[in-house]
Every structure is written in C-alpha cells, then in structure tokens.
Design a protein around this motif. Structure first.
Motif, PDB file in Angstrom:
ATOM      1  N   PHE A 167       9.248  28.622 -23.151  1.00  0.00           N
ATOM      2  CA  PHE A 167       9.817  27.767 -22.107  1.00  0.00           C
ATOM      3  C   PHE A 167       9.587  26.290 -22.414  1.00  0.00           C
ATOM      4  N   ILE A 168       8.380  25.947 -22.846  1.00  0.00           N
ATOM      5  CA  ILE A 168       8.086  24.546 -23.167  1.00  0.00           C
ATOM      6  C   ILE A 168       8.938  24.087 -24.344  1.00  0.00           C
ATOM      7  N   SER A 169       9.126  24.956 -25.327  1.00  0.00           N
ATOM      8  CA  SER A 169       9.961  24.603 -26.478  1.00  0.00           C
ATOM      9  C   SER A 169      11.405  24.370 -26.047  1.00  0.00           C
ATOM     10  N   ALA A 170      11.926  25.207 -25.138  1.00  0.00           N
ATOM     11  CA  ALA A 170      13.286  24.998 -24.631  1.00  0.00           C
ATOM     12  C   ALA A 170      13.379  23.710 -23.828  1.00  0.00           C
ATOM     13  N   LEU A 171      12.339  23.418 -23.058  1.00  0.00           N
ATOM     14  CA  LEU A 171      12.317  22.196 -22.260  1.00  0.00           C
ATOM     15  C   LEU A 171      12.313  20.953 -23.145  1.00  0.00           C
ATOM     16  N   PHE A 172      11.612  21.036 -24.274  1.00  0.00           N
ATOM     17  CA  PHE A 172      11.506  19.907 -25.194  1.00  0.00           C
ATOM     18  C   PHE A 172      12.451  20.069 -26.391  1.00  0.00           C
ATOM     19  N   SER A 173      13.572  20.735 -26.192  1.00  0.00           N
ATOM     20  CA  SER A 173      14.502  20.981 -27.288  1.00  0.00           C
ATOM     21  C   SER A 173      15.377  19.775 -27.611  1.00  0.00           C
ATOM     22  N   GLY A 174      15.443  18.813 -26.697  1.00  0.00           N
ATOM     23  CA  GLY A 174      16.261  17.630 -26.937  1.00  0.00           C
ATOM     24  C   GLY A 174      17.514  17.568 -26.104  1.00  0.00           C
ATOM     25  N   LEU A 175      17.850  18.643 -25.395  1.00  0.00           N
ATOM     26  CA  LEU A 175      19.041  18.635 -24.553  1.00  0.00           C
ATOM     27  C   LEU A 175      18.698  18.370 -23.097  1.00  0.00           C
ATOM     28  N   VAL A 176      17.544  18.819 -22.640  1.00  0.00           N
ATOM     29  CA  VAL A 176      17.162  18.664 -21.232  1.00  0.00           C
ATOM     30  C   VAL A 176      16.826  17.209 -20.929  1.00  0.00           C
ATOM     31  N   PHE A 177      16.046  16.565 -21.803  1.00  0.00           N
ATOM     32  CA  PHE A 177      15.732  15.140 -21.673  1.00  0.00           C
ATOM     33  C   PHE A 177      15.390  14.592 -23.046  1.00  0.00           C
ATOM     34  N   ARG A 178      15.330  13.287 -23.144  1.00  0.00           N
ATOM     35  CA  ARG A 178      15.037  12.633 -24.410  1.00  0.00           C
ATOM     36  C   ARG A 178      13.530  12.620 -24.661  1.00  0.00           C
ATOM     37  N   GLY A 179      13.157  12.838 -25.908  1.00  0.00           N
ATOM     38  CA  GLY A 179      11.743  12.862 -26.237  1.00  0.00           C
ATOM     39  C   GLY A 179      11.064  11.535 -25.975  1.00  0.00           C
ATOM     40  N   ARG A 180      11.766  10.437 -26.224  1.00  0.00           N
ATOM     41  CA  ARG A 180      11.135   9.120 -26.060  1.00  0.00           C
ATOM     42  C   ARG A 180      10.897   8.765 -24.589  1.00  0.00           C
ATOM     43  N   TYR A 190       7.295  17.682 -28.148  1.00  0.00           N
ATOM     44  CA  TYR A 190       8.669  17.488 -28.616  1.00  0.00           C
ATOM     45  C   TYR A 190       8.766  17.683 -30.126  1.00  0.00           C
ATOM     46  N   TYR A 191       7.694  17.351 -30.835  1.00  0.00           N
ATOM     47  CA  TYR A 191       7.707  17.407 -32.293  1.00  0.00           C
ATOM     48  C   TYR A 191       7.003  18.645 -32.852  1.00  0.00           C
ATOM     49  N   CYS A 192       6.142  19.275 -32.050  1.00  0.00           N
ATOM     50  CA  CYS A 192       5.309  20.373 -32.561  1.00  0.00           C
ATOM     51  C   CYS A 192       5.893  21.750 -32.310  1.00  0.00           C
ATOM     52  N   LEU A 193       7.055  21.833 -31.672  1.00  0.00           N
ATOM     53  CA  LEU A 193       7.674  23.122 -31.398  1.00  0.00           C
ATOM     54  C   LEU A 193       9.031  23.198 -32.081  1.00  0.00           C
ATOM     55  N   PRO A 194       9.511  24.383 -32.421  1.00  0.00           N
ATOM     56  CA  PRO A 194      10.646  24.509 -33.362  1.00  0.00           C
ATOM     57  C   PRO A 194      12.025  24.163 -32.808  1.00  0.00           C
ATOM     58  N   MET A 195      12.262  24.313 -31.498  1.00  0.00           N
ATOM     59  CA  MET A 195      13.637  24.248 -31.010  1.00  0.00           C
ATOM     60  C   MET A 195      14.288  22.892 -31.218  1.00  0.00           C
ATOM     61  N   LYS A 196      13.526  21.825 -31.069  1.00  0.00           N
ATOM     62  CA  LYS A 196      14.089  20.489 -31.251  1.00  0.00           C
ATOM     63  C   LYS A 196      14.678  20.341 -32.638  1.00  0.00           C
ATOM     64  N   TRP A 197      13.976  20.817 -33.638  1.00  0.00           N
ATOM     65  CA  TRP A 197      14.415  20.689 -35.033  1.00  0.00           C
ATOM     66  C   TRP A 197      15.641  21.564 -35.291  1.00  0.00           C
ATOM     67  N   PHE A 198      15.637  22.771 -34.745  1.00  0.00           N
ATOM     68  CA  PHE A 198      16.772  23.663 -34.963  1.00  0.00           C
ATOM     69  C   PHE A 198      18.007  23.182 -34.215  1.00  0.00           C
ATOM     70  N   PHE A 199      17.816  22.671 -33.012  1.00  0.00           N
ATOM     71  CA  PHE A 199      18.951  22.187 -32.221  1.00  0.00           C
ATOM     72  C   PHE A 199      19.662  21.031 -32.931  1.00  0.00           C
ATOM     73  N   GLY A 200      18.896  20.054 -33.415  1.00  0.00           N
ATOM     74  CA  GLY A 200      19.496  18.923 -34.104  1.00  0.00           C
ATOM     75  C   GLY A 200      20.179  19.319 -35.401  1.00  0.00           C
TER      76      GLY A 200
END
Length: 314
Positions: A167-180, A190-200
């Motif tokens: 759930f945290i990885s989906a939340l920090f995937s980059g689509l729900v809100f911006r990491g910055r 935002y950087y330590c879980l896989p979904m952000k990298w795969f989504f981009g």
C-alpha cells in the motif's frame, strides 16, 4: 541443490497457490482492466490520462497477489527449518534452489499481464521486451519482499506486513502525489520502494515511441480553431465535443506528452531513464533477498546444545 530444485518444481505443479493460481488471476485481472480502459486505444488527448491510469493499475495490482505467497512460503519455511536441523540440506541450498525457480515464474507473470495488454490496448510491440524485463524485475522485487515477510512467526502478521509495504509503495508510486511535496524522512519511501521506478519506466517505454496523438495544433496554425496566444509548449488544443474547453491538452508526440505529464507526476519524464529505473528495482529486490537469506540462515541454525542427562545416584 539440483535435487531441491527438482523437488520444488514438482511441488510448484502440485501446489497451485504459489505460482499457478497467481498466473490465472493476473491474466484475468489484466483482461478486466483492459476492457475497462478499452477506449484508451484511441490516440486522442482525452484518452492520455486514461492510459496513464491504466499504467498505474498495471503497476500496482499484479504485485498485490504475492500476499498469498507469504502464507504458502511460511508453511514451507516451517518444514525447511525442520529438515535443515535434521541435516538433510543447508539453508543456502534451499535459498538457491528457490531463487532459481523464481526467475522463470516472474517472466511467466509478465507474459500473463502483458499479452492481453498489448493485444487489447494496442501498446507498441517494439517496447514489448523492454516492458517484459521491467515487469519481471518488478514482480521479482515484490516476491523478495514477500519471502522476507514469510519468515514471520505468524503468517497472518507477515501478510499484513506485506500489504502495508504494498500500500505504501502504491501511495508513493508517483501518481497519487509528487514526491517532492512529501516531507523528509517520509520522502525516502518514494525512492526506496519499487513502484515509483516501474511506473516511470513503463510510462516512458510506451509513450516515447507511440504514434502521434490527435487534437493538437501548432501555435502558428491558421483557420478554424486558431488562437491569438501561444502556450509555452508551442501547441494548443481546440475545443471538441469530448473536451469543450480544450483542457485535456498534452501534446502530439510522445516526448511532448511525457513533458506535459511530468509537470504533475514527477515519476514521469521525457528522459530515457529506463536502465536506471531497472537497476533501482533490482537493487531493492537484492536488498530484501539478502536480508531474507541472512534471517533464513539464522533461523535454521539457531539453537542450543541439549542439557546433559542428569546423574542419578543410587
């Protein structure tokens, strides 16, 4: 190790919960989402965000199912620990055999998700192998996370831990809100879980080489729909029946669309960072795999010498 590999291959066939059932579910769920987002096949401006949302589900949903593997692997761990203590084999031999069996299964998961996606939604086939490598690495990373949590004393607690990370990885995937926009140290997630990298990486892979999208006009165009001002992007979108105000305006080419999306979703970029993203996903998987091996070895070898028999004086 070869004997263990053959044994686990047979168990995989006989016990569908670990891999076979997930293949069927991933395929069925992917077909469902493809039908829901069928209109995203159209190369129009209003469908660009629909395609982005499909990518989000494509990233998130298949890796939710290893929660089942946490329970199955925990039951297997109890048996393995007894067999290691009985001297049948070593814990690292089991980890190696299990890891070798994992790899082809991850590619199979990728095929189950990608074939319906490419066939139904018309994604560009020249990106198939790249997306397959990314998807398989993403599945492997979450499989390593599931393995790590399967070593919990209570399998239900391990499943809850996995769902929490998912759930945290989906939340920090980059689509729900911006990491910055997230404060430190929570931004590390935002950087330590896989979904952000795969989504981009997936967004870049399918959009960078996509055919031109309809609905945009260059600022120097004339005739019906021409405007007297020019946005910074150098194009605008005239009003249509689907979008009377021309608000869905992302661009004609893949790089233009990626640049437009990156203003809202900073996981997306028009720069080719696919290799970097793949390395990041694999690094996260390796981190959890190493911790799994360490904890497995410690759990299987921990113990104390039995007390000597008491001497009874007669």
């Amino acid at each position: 190790t070869l004997t263990l590999l053959r044994r686990h291959a047979v168990l995989t066939v006989r016990e569908p919960m670990l891999y076979t059932a997930r293949m069927v579910v991933i395929f069925a769920v992917t077909v469902f989402f493809c039908v829901v987002y069928l209109e995203s096949r159209q190369l129009t401006q209003v469908q660009i965000m629909q395609k982005a949302f499909y990518v989000f589900w494509f990233v998130c949903v298949p890796v939710a199912f290893p929660v089942i593997a946490v329970y199955a692997l925990n039951a297997e761990f109890v048996t393995v620990k007894k067999e290691v203590k009985d001297g049948m084999y070593g814990p690292m031999a089991y980890a190696l055999a299990n890891g070798l069996l994992q790899l082809p299964m991850m590619f199979t998961f990728g095929l189950c998700a990608m074939l319906p996606t490419y066939l139904i939604l018309g994604w560009p086939w020249d990106t198939f192998l790249t997306t397959l490598a990314l998807f398989s690495a993403h599945c492997w990373a979450f499989e390593c996370i599931a393995q790590f949590f399967s070593l919990s004393a209570n399998p239900l607690v391990g499943m809850l831990k996995y769902l929490n990370v998912w759930f945290i990885s989906a939340l920090f995937s980059g689509l729900v809100f911006r990491g910055r926009d997230v404060i430190w140290p929570l931004r590390l997630l935002y950087y330590c879980l896989p979904m952000k990298w795969f989504f981009g990486a997936t967004a870049y892979s399918i959009m960078a080489s996509s055919p031109p999208y309809e609905g945009t006009l260059a600022c120097n165009s004339t005739g019906a729909g021409a405007v007297s001002y020019c946005p910074d992007e150098g194009f605008y979108c005239p009003s249509t029946e689907e979008d009377p105000f021309g608000l869905s305006c992302y661009g004609e080419t893949g790089p233009q669309i990626l640049d437009s999306l990156s203003k809202t979703y900073d996981a997306i970029s028009s720069e080719n960072t696919v290799l970097t993203d793949l390395i990041a996903i694999l690094a996260i998987g390796v981190f959890f795999k190493v911790n799994y091996c360490v904890y497995l070895y410690a759990s299987c070898t921990a113990g104390r010498m039995p007390n000597p028999p008491r001497q009874i004086k007669i």
